[in-house]
Design an enzyme around this catalytic site. Structure first.
Site, short mmCIF file in Angstrom:
data_model
loop_
_atom_site.label_atom_id
_atom_site.label_comp_id
_atom_site.label_asym_id
_atom_site.label_seq_id
_atom_site.Cartn_x
_atom_site.Cartn_y
_atom_site.Cartn_z
N SER A 172 -71.93 76.31 69.02
CA SER A 172 -70.96 76.16 70.27
C SER A 172 -69.66 76.76 70.16
O SER A 172 -68.68 76.59 71.21
CB SER A 172 -70.80 74.61 70.56
OG SER A 172 -70.38 73.95 69.65
N LYS B 210 -66.48 66.54 74.17
CA LYS B 210 -65.40 67.54 73.63
C LYS B 210 -64.33 67.47 74.58
O LYS B 210 -63.08 67.56 73.91
CB LYS B 210 -66.10 68.93 73.65
CG LYS B 210 -67.29 69.21 72.51
CD LYS B 210 -67.94 70.43 72.76
CE LYS B 210 -69.16 70.46 71.69
NZ LYS B 210 -69.78 71.64 71.52
#
Length: 806
Positions: A650, A693
């Site tokens: 990611s 996140k």
């Protein structure tokens, strides 16, 4: 095109007014399994097909209510099925070590056991009275008198012959003596020895002849004794049969349609008639003998009801949460009698397979595999369709003493294994018998579509749960809040989570806070309080990390710009809590042939997926910038202040942004964090944990101060996964925080730098001043630099070869 997301795109909300309810009190209860259409279809198929091997494996992650849902589903189905028969163990009078199994109609097992107990109790109580009656004693005395008379006649006959021969008979402890007589009295040994030899020989000859007559007489007396004993036994049998036969005939009439029971009744009658002496002394119990000793000989007539379905409605559903061997297959208990172990058929105990026979058995696969021999025994039972009860120690070879070998019981059952999918795949690959015995897989999904039908089922679940747990009901605002929480757990605006275990815990906690306020219903504020308190109990480490960032211990900039430096986002899992953590990612570049070096990989802190993501960057640079020149680059990428392993791809787009900034020399805005993976064509791909996140970086910015310029760049394909906290949404609405969705690296680099990315024109060049132009020029400079260095190193070598040739 990159675009900034609106507040409405960041979180799906549910209007309490549109739910059409005031609270969950008046909602009908849930029937069936919610949101698991595929699993329900598989269950119905597997449970209704009768062929061998179509047992079921229910697969799904922990905490989604598989066990509860399967149990409820089976109980509903089982009520429509026929109740299975009872099973009993009785004594095998031919071989007591192999008890016989009897199948009786439902509810008849306990009746049969009671009938046999009543029979034996009656015989033990009444039979001794019969043997003490005047009529019986008169018949017995008559037989004995007849014997005595006949014996006396035989003895008198022998005595007459002895007298005629000059002898007399005298009884002795060791037999009957034949003594010579002289003058009406027996001769002594001295007198006998003083006789002439001829006289002694004559006496001996006559004695021998008389001895033969005596043997014939004694043989005749023994025959008379045998006949008399047989007549006495026959009398006892007739008396016993007169009393017992009628009772057993009544039982034969009652159980006339059960051949196995009739056979057992015949065996009981035969054994009673062969052991009449056992019953004769029942009215004179010895007070010094313990009760269990007196009762022990009569156990062989009892009935051990192994499975009693008299109270069962429909087929049984048994959930065995501790599937150790003897819990599944039963056991043979033992008692200590005078220091020795004793057992018989009455101490055979049923296992879960016996209780579920004719119905359904639910087992957690992890516990089955964990317990010794349970898995092998279960497969053997399903293959043979019989239940064997045996000593576990004997099966392992630890015990060699003689024990019982009960007759196996036919098995008709559906076994449902419940567990994670990984065990299904492993067993399917490694155990060749598993695919033959468990042919049906019922997959439980972790999410369901957020349709009106599923929302109504969700409301029914809430009502049923509150009623079952005796909790306060939820009002419409609480229901809306729980729907939003379910969507967040599913990480999808168009889905609802089926992780009902987690949702149930939130309801329980919200009920606690409602009780503290003495509220009539659970409302949205109670649900929100429960969610916040749950986070507060678990986010100590997150707060410590934020504190370290705020105090400058961990270097994370949320303002200003920097070249070759980007804020990446990762997630940390701490058991039941997951949060996002920003990490500084830096890149340094120079001319060289080493390519892109991942420092995390070099020191073995990078996992394989992360390393793959970094290697993809070389493919991106090659296809975009190395079509007209070699890619001569030496770049270093690193997660700064990272002291643990790094895994996942990611951050690959983040690393690429840092690399492009370092190559172009254009600084990146430090108030913007980035997440997303990338492929070789520069397309930004979806990642997991997008909500955590974003919230992790938002919390850091909030601690350090929101400026209105901060935000996060996410993949466009992750927009549908956004279910952000309400404070993040409000900050975006107020313009103090921003979230952008991008599809390509070019879109992202423009947001980060404020400089156009630039597209390659027909002439093969990028527009001047764009990011791609600057990167292309820098790479061209590296290539030319290395070319010059290479030519300079070859010139002296050529000169040396020329001198040597001259």
């Amino acid at each position: 095109m990159a675009h900034e997301l609106t507040p409405e795109q960041l979180r799906r909300t549910f209007d309490p007014k549109e739910l059409g309810i005031e609270s969950t009190e008046k909602i009908p209860p849930l029937e069936g399994i919610i949101g698991q259409k595929r699993a329900v279809s598989a269950l119905r198929f597997g449970l209704n097909i009768q062929e061998l091997g179509f047992n079921i494996y229910v697969a799904g992650p922990p905490g989604i209510g598989k066990m509860t849902a399967v149990k409820s589903f089976l109980e509903e189905l089982a009520r429509q099925k026929e109740t299975p028969p009872d099973w009993c163990y009785v004594n095998n009078f031919d071989d007591p070590y192999q008890p016989k199994a009897l199948r009786l109609p439902t509810g008849w097992g306990a009746q049969f056991a009671q009938d046999m107990k009543n029979l034996i109790d009656h015989v033990r109580r009444e039979l001794p009275k019969v043997f003490e009656s005047e009529e019986y004693n008169a018949q017995r005395d008559e037989i004995i008198k007849s014997f005595n008379k006949q014996r006396e006649l035989v003895i008198n006959r022998v005595q007459e012959r002895a007298a005629q021969a000059g002898f007399m008979l005298q009884a002795a402890p060791f037999g009957i003596l034949i003594l010579p007589v002289l003058g009406g009295r027996p001769l002594s040994d001295a007198e006998f020895q003083s006789l002439p030899q001829a006289a002694k020989e004559d006496i001996q000859r006559r004695r021998d002849a008389l001895q033969e007559d005596l043997k014939v007489a004694m043989k005749e007396i023994r025959a008379l004794e045998k006949i008399t004993q047989e007549r006495l036994r026959e009398l006892d049998r007739q008396v016993t049969l007169y009393m017992v036969g009628g009772l057993i005939d009544d039982l034969r009439e009652k159980y006339k349609d059960l051949p196995e029971v009739l056979e057992h009744l015949d065996a009981v009658q035969k054994d009673i008639l062969e052991n009449i002496e056992l019953f004769k002394g029942e009215q004179k119990p010895d007070s010094d003998v313990p009760t269990w000793v007196r009762e022990l000989p009569f156990r062989k007539y009892f009935v051990n009801v192994l499975v009693d379905n008299s109270k069962q409605q429909g087929a049984p559903v048994v959930v065995e949460l501790n599937p150790v061997y003897h819990h599944l297959f039963g056991r043979i208990e033992k008692e200590t009698h005078f220091g020795a172990l004793y057992t018989d058929f009455t101490m055979i105990k049923a296992g879960s397979l016996h209780r579920a026979n004719g119905g359904y058995l639910v087992l957690p696969i992890e516990d089955v595999l964990r317990n010794l021999l349970s898995w092998d025994g279960l497969k053997r039972a399903l293959r043979s369709r019989e239940i064997f009860i045996e000593e576990l120690g004997e099966r392992l070879g630890f015990i060699t003493t003689k024990s019982l070998r009960p007759q196996p019981i036919p098995l008709d059952i559906k076994v449902v294994l419940v567990g994670p999918p990984i065990y299904y795949y492993l067993l399917h690959a490694l155990d060749e018998e598993f695919p033959e015995l468990f042919k049906v897989k019922a997959d439980f999904d972790t999410r369901m579509d957020c349709t009106p039908e599923n929302i109504q089922d969700f409301l029914k679940f809430l009502c049923t749960f509150c009623q079952k747990e005796h909790l306060k009901h939820l009002d419409s605002t609480a229901v809306a809040k729980l729907l939003e929480h379910a969507a967040r757990l599913a990480e999808d605006q168009k889905k609802l989570s089926t992780h009902f275990g987690a949702i149930a815990d939130v309801i329980r906690e919200a009920n606690y806070w409602a009780l503290q306020e003495k509220a009539s219903h659970i409302s949205a504020r109670h649900v929100q309080k429960a969610l916040e308190e749950k986070v507060y109990r678990s986010n100590l480490i997150q707060e410590r990390i934020q504190e370290m960032i705020a105090r400058g211990t961990l270097l994370i900039d949320t303002e200003g710009t920097a070249v070759g430096q980007v804020n990446g986002l990762s997630i940390i899992h701490l058991g039941d809590y997951t949060f996002g953590k920003p990490s500084r990612i830096t890149a340094s570049v120079g001319a060289g042939r080493e390519g892109i070096i991942d420092i995390e990989r070099e020191v073995e802190l990078g996992g394989p997926i992360h390393s793959k993501g970094v290697l993809i960057l070389s493919g991106y640079l090659a296809q975009k910038y190395a079509q007209d020149k070699p890619l001569t680059l030496s770049a270093k990428l690193v997660f700064e202040q990272s002291y643990e392993g790094v895994e996942g791809d990611s951050a690959s787009s983040t690393e690429l942004y840092a690399l492009l900034s370092a190559l172009s020399g254009v600084p990146i805005k430090q108030g913007i964090a980035v997440t997303g993976s990338v492929n070789q064509h520069g397309q930004v791909q979806a990642i997991g944990g997008v909500n955590e996140k974003i919230e992790g970086f938002f919390d850091v910015c909030k601690v350090k101060g929101l400026t209105g310029e901060q935000g996060v760049i996410i993949p466009k394909s992750n927009v549908q996964n956004l279910m952000l906290r309400e404070d993040v949404v409000e900050a975006v609405r107020a313009g103090r925080f921003h979230i952008w969705a991008v599809s390509t690296i070019d879109e992202g680099i423009e947001i980060l730098t404020g400089v156009p990315a630039g597209e390659r024109g027909r002439d093969g060049k990028f527009p001047e001043g764009t990011i791609n132009y600057l990167v292309d020029q820098r790479l061209r400079e590296f290539a030319e630099c290395l070319k010059e260095i290479s030519e300079d190193t070859r010139k002296p070598r050529r000169a040396r070869r020329a001198v040597k040739g001259n």
